[in-house]
Design a protein around this motif. Sequence first.
Motif, short mmCIF file in Angstrom:
data_model
loop_
_atom_site.label_atom_id
_atom_site.label_comp_id
_atom_site.label_asym_id
_atom_site.label_seq_id
_atom_site.Cartn_x
_atom_site.Cartn_y
_atom_site.Cartn_z
N LEU A 32 -0.70 3.77 -2.30
CA LEU A 32 -1.33 2.98 -3.35
C LEU A 32 -2.66 2.45 -2.81
CD1 LEU A 32 1.81 0.97 -4.55
CD2 LEU A 32 0.71 2.85 -5.75
N SER B 210 0.80 -1.22 0.00
CA SER B 210 0.00 0.00 0.00
C SER B 210 0.84 1.27 0.00
CB SER B 210 -0.92 0.03 1.23
OG SER B 210 -0.14 0.03 2.41
N PRO C 161 -0.06 14.26 -11.94
CA PRO C 161 -0.99 13.13 -12.02
C PRO C 161 -1.46 12.80 -13.42
CG PRO C 161 -2.05 15.06 -11.04
CD PRO C 161 -0.60 15.36 -11.13
N SER D 284 1.03 10.57 -14.67
CA SER D 284 1.40 9.50 -13.73
C SER D 284 2.91 9.49 -13.53
CB SER D 284 0.90 8.14 -14.22
OG SER D 284 -0.49 8.11 -14.31
N ASP E 297 -1.00 8.17 -4.98
CA ASP E 297 -1.49 9.46 -4.49
C ASP E 297 -0.74 9.85 -3.22
OD1 ASP E 297 -2.47 7.79 -2.58
OD2 ASP E 297 -4.59 8.23 -2.91
N SER F 122 -5.53 1.54 -4.08
CA SER F 122 -6.26 0.47 -4.76
C SER F 122 -5.44 -0.79 -4.92
CB SER F 122 -6.73 0.95 -6.14
OG SER F 122 -5.61 1.25 -6.95
N PRO G 70 2.96 -3.67 -8.07
CA PRO G 70 2.93 -2.51 -8.97
C PRO G 70 4.04 -2.57 -9.99
CG PRO G 70 3.83 -1.89 -6.84
CD PRO G 70 3.34 -3.30 -6.69
N ASP H 206 -0.30 4.32 -11.87
CA ASP H 206 -1.40 5.23 -12.22
C ASP H 206 -2.24 5.64 -11.03
OD1 ASP H 206 -0.54 5.08 -14.82
OD2 ASP H 206 -1.98 3.53 -15.42
N ASP H 207 -2.36 4.76 -10.02
CA ASP H 207 -3.24 5.06 -8.90
C ASP H 207 -2.51 5.61 -7.68
OD1 ASP H 207 -1.89 2.76 -8.42
OD2 ASP H 207 -3.58 1.65 -7.59
#
Length: 461
Positions: free
Chosen positions: A397, A324, A371, A374, A356, A399, A406, A353-354
């Motif tokens: 991460l 995560s 963003p 990415s 944050d 998701s 990843p 891509d996800d």
Amino acid sequence: MASAVYFCDDKGKPLLSRRYKDDVPLSAIDKFSTLLTDLEDESAVIPPCINHNGIEYLFIQHNDLYVVALATSLTVNIAEVFAFLHKLMGVLGEYLKTVEEESIRDNFVIIYELMDEMMDYGIPQITEPRMLKKYITQKSFKLEKAHKKKRNAARPPSELNNSVSWRAEGIKYKKNEAFLDIVESINMLITQKGQVLRSEIIGAVKIKSRLSGMPDLKLGINDRGIFTKYLEGNNIGVNIPDPQEHGSGVAESSITNDGKKRKTNIELEDLKFHQCVRLSKFENEKIITFIPPDGEFDLMNYRLTTSIKPLIWCDVSIQVHSKSRIEIRCRAKAQIKKKSVAANVQILIPVPDDADTPSFKYSHGSIKYVPEQSAILWKIKSFPGGKEYAMFAEMGLPSMDSYEEPKVKRPVQVKFEIPYFTTSGIQVRYLKINEPKLQYKSYPWVRYITQSGDDYTIRVN
């Protein structure tokens, strides 16, 4: 040479044509759409040359158009035809701005006039937009042709009949200056461990001329053996200086005492001169002499395939914790001489891509999360040679599944500029300006720039 030139739509159907010779039948262009369809069905890659029944179909694609030249196999000079087609599209771009099917249909008259002036009996003639614009204009040319009894109709400028068709007469400047830039773009593909898989140098000698009259320029360059292979056909001796003199790191060819030539890892792929250069003078004496066009132009372009070390090197490592959280470390080093400084360095590091909630730590420059790409963008305004900087990023991460890992398949992209430096080692020995009639004082200026090309990338894994 070309027998006819056609503009066709994206299906291969003709829109406009200009025939220069009668050795190709009128029905030949009707076969083009069928040949194009057959090639599309057979292969994803369509060759630019098609031979059918002794006729060569030479074509380029531009937006929703095919520009096709037809010629017989016995008379065609393929390189010259393709050079003309690209030049034709460049000239039309100057007149029409956007060259597409609709603009072709709306400008038949001006296109016919341009094609008449640019080619005669299948042989290219006037291809300089500056000269063509002097007497072919979209607004006034039709009006001048409509008045048949008009006595003072516009005539082609006298310089078109001279040997120097790319420069007008009577040019005057208060201060006579010539600005010369040698710009080299570096493309490289580097592994994560620092191994260079591919490298090339794309160079251009750019000139901005602000000179009065009809000046004759002489440019002497210290090419460090780059053009040796080009000139070997004439058995010309080439003096090659010490490769370490400018710190380029490029191995050069040299002549041993017994007259044998050592091998070189420099390979000249492309060499292109502006039409103003006297090629015989260059081949015989390795001196570039020319009468320049007014304004900005590319005097020479070249491409070298050679093994060079990365100028800006990045060691990027990515670690995943607890499925995560992701950590990204990047260590950047300027592998150039200490007296050189890389400017406007940008390092674009890809992330999942996800990702944050970024947090950053860095030793120099500025850093931000982008963003929409990415990626993390690290900017370093000034990067002196030999210096090394580091950054650390941590991102979440949300998701991330416990069974996933990843993956970042995109490479790191690097952009930079290094003034007063050339990777190939090319140097200007002199730039002499002589105007035999006016005999004015002139000011030549020379500048060197090395920059990243469109493909300077480092693999992450």
